[in-house]
Design a protein around this motif. Sequence first.
Motif, PDB file in Angstrom:
ATOM      1  N   SER A   1       0.823  -1.210   0.000  1.00  0.00           N
ATOM      2  CA  SER A   1       0.000   0.000   0.000  1.00  0.00           C
ATOM      3  C   SER A   1       0.859   1.262   0.000  1.00  0.00           C
ATOM      4  N   LEU A   2       0.316   2.327  -0.618  1.00  0.00           N
ATOM      5  CA  LEU A   2       0.921   3.660  -0.547  1.00  0.00           C
ATOM      6  C   LEU A   2       0.156   4.572   0.415  1.00  0.00           C
ATOM      7  N   PHE A   3      -0.928   4.075   0.959  1.00  0.00           N
ATOM      8  CA  PHE A   3      -1.783   4.903   1.829  1.00  0.00           C
ATOM      9  C   PHE A   3      -1.030   5.470   3.031  1.00  0.00           C
ATOM     10  N   PRO A   4      -0.288   4.650   3.795  1.00  0.00           N
ATOM     11  CA  PRO A   4       0.450   5.231   4.927  1.00  0.00           C
ATOM     12  C   PRO A   4       1.492   6.257   4.488  1.00  0.00           C
ATOM     13  N   LEU A   5       2.108   6.025   3.326  1.00  0.00           N
ATOM     14  CA  LEU A   5       3.159   6.927   2.849  1.00  0.00           C
ATOM     15  C   LEU A   5       2.592   8.306   2.509  1.00  0.00           C
ATOM     16  N   VAL A   6       1.426   8.356   1.868  1.00  0.00           N
ATOM     17  CA  VAL A   6       0.870   9.658   1.510  1.00  0.00           C
ATOM     18  C   VAL A   6       0.395  10.404   2.764  1.00  0.00           C
ATOM     19  N   LEU A   7      -0.046   9.679   3.789  1.00  0.00           N
ATOM     20  CA  LEU A   7      -0.376  10.325   5.060  1.00  0.00           C
ATOM     21  C   LEU A   7       0.869  10.937   5.688  1.00  0.00           C
ATOM     22  N   MET A   8       1.994  10.224   5.581  1.00  0.00           N
ATOM     23  CA  MET A   8       3.259  10.753   6.091  1.00  0.00           C
ATOM     24  C   MET A   8       3.694  11.972   5.282  1.00  0.00           C
ATOM     25  N   PHE A   9       3.547  11.902   3.956  1.00  0.00           N
ATOM     26  CA  PHE A   9       3.832  13.066   3.110  1.00  0.00           C
ATOM     27  C   PHE A   9       3.039  14.275   3.613  1.00  0.00           C
ATOM     28  N   SER A  10       1.752  14.076   3.842  1.00  0.00           N
ATOM     29  CA  SER A  10       0.862  15.149   4.267  1.00  0.00           C
ATOM     30  C   SER A  10       1.333  15.785   5.570  1.00  0.00           C
ATOM     31  N   ALA A  11       1.719  14.951   6.531  1.00  0.00           N
ATOM     32  CA  ALA A  11       2.161  15.464   7.833  1.00  0.00           C
ATOM     33  C   ALA A  11       3.464  16.243   7.714  1.00  0.00           C
ATOM     34  N   LEU A  12       4.442  15.677   7.021  1.00  0.00           N
ATOM     35  CA  LEU A  12       5.741  16.335   6.906  1.00  0.00           C
ATOM     36  C   LEU A  12       5.629  17.654   6.140  1.00  0.00           C
ATOM     37  N   ILE A  13       4.792  17.674   5.109  1.00  0.00           N
ATOM     38  CA  ILE A  13       4.551  18.918   4.368  1.00  0.00           C
ATOM     39  C   ILE A  13       3.876  19.938   5.281  1.00  0.00           C
ATOM     40  N   SER A  14       2.950  19.478   6.121  1.00  0.00           N
ATOM     41  CA  SER A  14       2.259  20.374   7.053  1.00  0.00           C
ATOM     42  C   SER A  14       3.234  21.034   8.009  1.00  0.00           C
ATOM     43  N   HIS A  15       4.126  20.247   8.595  1.00  0.00           N
ATOM     44  CA  HIS A  15       5.121  20.804   9.517  1.00  0.00           C
ATOM     45  C   HIS A  15       5.986  21.853   8.814  1.00  0.00           C
ATOM     46  N   LEU A  16       6.379  21.548   7.597  1.00  0.00           N
ATOM     47  CA  LEU A  16       7.236  22.468   6.842  1.00  0.00           C
ATOM     48  C   LEU A  16       6.496  23.757   6.489  1.00  0.00           C
ATOM     49  N   LEU A  17       5.256  23.631   6.014  1.00  0.00           N
ATOM     50  CA  LEU A  17       4.506  24.815   5.602  1.00  0.00           C
ATOM     51  C   LEU A  17       4.122  25.692   6.793  1.00  0.00           C
ATOM     52  N   VAL A  18       3.830  25.083   7.920  1.00  0.00           N
ATOM     53  CA  VAL A  18       3.543  25.873   9.130  1.00  0.00           C
ATOM     54  C   VAL A  18       4.776  26.675   9.523  1.00  0.00           C
ATOM     55  N   THR A  19       5.944  26.052   9.441  1.00  0.00           N
ATOM     56  CA  THR A  19       7.188  26.754   9.754  1.00  0.00           C
ATOM     57  C   THR A  19       7.416  27.919   8.797  1.00  0.00           C
ATOM     58  N   LEU A  20       7.208  27.680   7.512  1.00  0.00           N
ATOM     59  CA  LEU A  20       7.474  28.704   6.502  1.00  0.00           C
ATOM     60  C   LEU A  20       6.442  29.826   6.499  1.00  0.00           C
ATOM     61  N   SER A  21       5.265  29.568   7.056  1.00  0.00           N
ATOM     62  CA  SER A  21       4.224  30.601   7.059  1.00  0.00           C
ATOM     63  C   SER A  21       4.062  31.288   8.406  1.00  0.00           C
ATOM     64  N   ARG A  22       4.546  30.678   9.490  1.00  0.00           N
ATOM     65  CA  ARG A  22       4.312  31.235  10.826  1.00  0.00           C
ATOM     66  C   ARG A  22       5.549  31.829  11.498  1.00  0.00           C
ATOM     67  N   TRP A  23       6.664  31.837  10.802  1.00  0.00           N
ATOM     68  CA  TRP A  23       7.854  32.478  11.371  1.00  0.00           C
ATOM     69  C   TRP A  23       7.618  33.972  11.572  1.00  0.00           C
ATOM     70  N   ILE A  24       6.664  34.540  10.852  1.00  0.00           N
ATOM     71  CA  ILE A  24       6.395  35.981  10.913  1.00  0.00           C
ATOM     72  C   ILE A  24       5.981  36.438  12.306  1.00  0.00           C
ATOM     73  N   PHE A  25       5.603  35.503  13.183  1.00  0.00           N
ATOM     74  CA  PHE A  25       5.206  35.868  14.529  1.00  0.00           C
ATOM     75  C   PHE A  25       6.390  35.815  15.514  1.00  0.00           C
TER      76      PHE A  25
END
Length: 452
Positions: free
Chosen positions: A307-331
Amino acid sequence: MLKKLLYILFPIMGALFLVAYIKASTLDVVYTDYIRIINSYMPDVYSLKPYLGADILTRLPVSYFERIINVALFSYSTRFDMYMGIIFLSLSSFVIYKFAVEQKAPLVILVSIFIVYFSLNKWEMLSNGTGWVHFFAFFLFTLHYYLYDKYVYKKEASKKADICMCVLPYISIFLTAGPYTAIYALSLILLYLTAVLIKRNVKFFKRHIKYLINILIPTLIYIYSMKHSVEEHAGSTSMSMGEVLKAMPDLFVRLYLKSFASILVGVETINDLKLDSNIVMAMGVVVLLAYIYAIFLYFRKKVYKTSLFPLVLMFSALISHLLVTLSRWIFLNDTYGMSSRYALQFQFGVVALLLILGILGYKKKEKNNIHIAAGICVLFIVGNVMTNSYEMNMAKYRKENFEKKYEAALEFEKYSDKELNEIFQYRHDAERIRKALGILRDAGLNVYKERR
């Protein structure tokens, strides 16, 4: 048979638990994001005018229909919105449990997923009813990933599956995804690229060109829409990223790692325990290493053949952590990414890790892996049980804050600007709070429904 019942029972039990928490910790009164929504849409809830601009997709069009139902049947109840969020969280857990049961995951994995998925580390998203549409979006994301894995990756895709894969991105992005569009689109792009590299089949590749086009088109349309929207960021810095890097070179690393810690133990629990910043960083490193370990096992044990299902969930989480960092440093706050509002998107990483361990199952000869897997499960169970315990104790205090909101809403003219900003957690303009509450009062909605 028992496990087949569990993938239905766990979502129901989780929903009942969260409903009980909502009843114990909230009241039916507007605050924070509701102020903006009321001023924008409630003067005429049936009007399409606010949606006719180029920024329409940032306004989450599905909310138009839900808002009409809420006003017509429930006098604009924030509790109704909260319950909608719980329903969609439960539906997404149903998809995950269905997959886990199909893969014959051990009971300990199913229990671990339950504790993580229905953790109160999401209390802020749960008690702010405006977030219901985000729960809906992540249900659609999860459903898309599951359907792709089951009917495209594992089988010779039918015409129905092809149509579904092409249509789902438009439904998700145009109606619900909003700020999570980037996570969804990037996760799908990585999923498709990974699948093509594994299969190495010309026909399979051609099909995925079509899928890719049908994720890029709605994503680009959303980006166009987003450029025409106006965002408000109270408390953000005017410094550029370069200036911040010079002044605070470790901010981005600390923000990134601490965001991982929040999915292990809720930020309020961490603050209550008065844990040192370096300890929190270390917790984040532990979670990140657990994810890396899961990815290592995934490829070493060739779980991708299953299955690729667990892998895409992991992709989603890691991308989320990265995007939160790149968008919330402004605070300029390295704990900003630990906010409970991000737990919904971050939790996919833990779920992915647990599913990978569940698929592997482990044999007796792999004692080291068994011990590591057991340790990871215990780690997340203990962390989330601590968070739940803290939040259940905090429920009565959170309700007291809602009681203050309720009382203030009934007599808002008597309060100063500062008091209104603090009570309703909307620090942009107290006049907007007065205007929003005035709209509800005149229409006899929410806390004013008994005055009709």
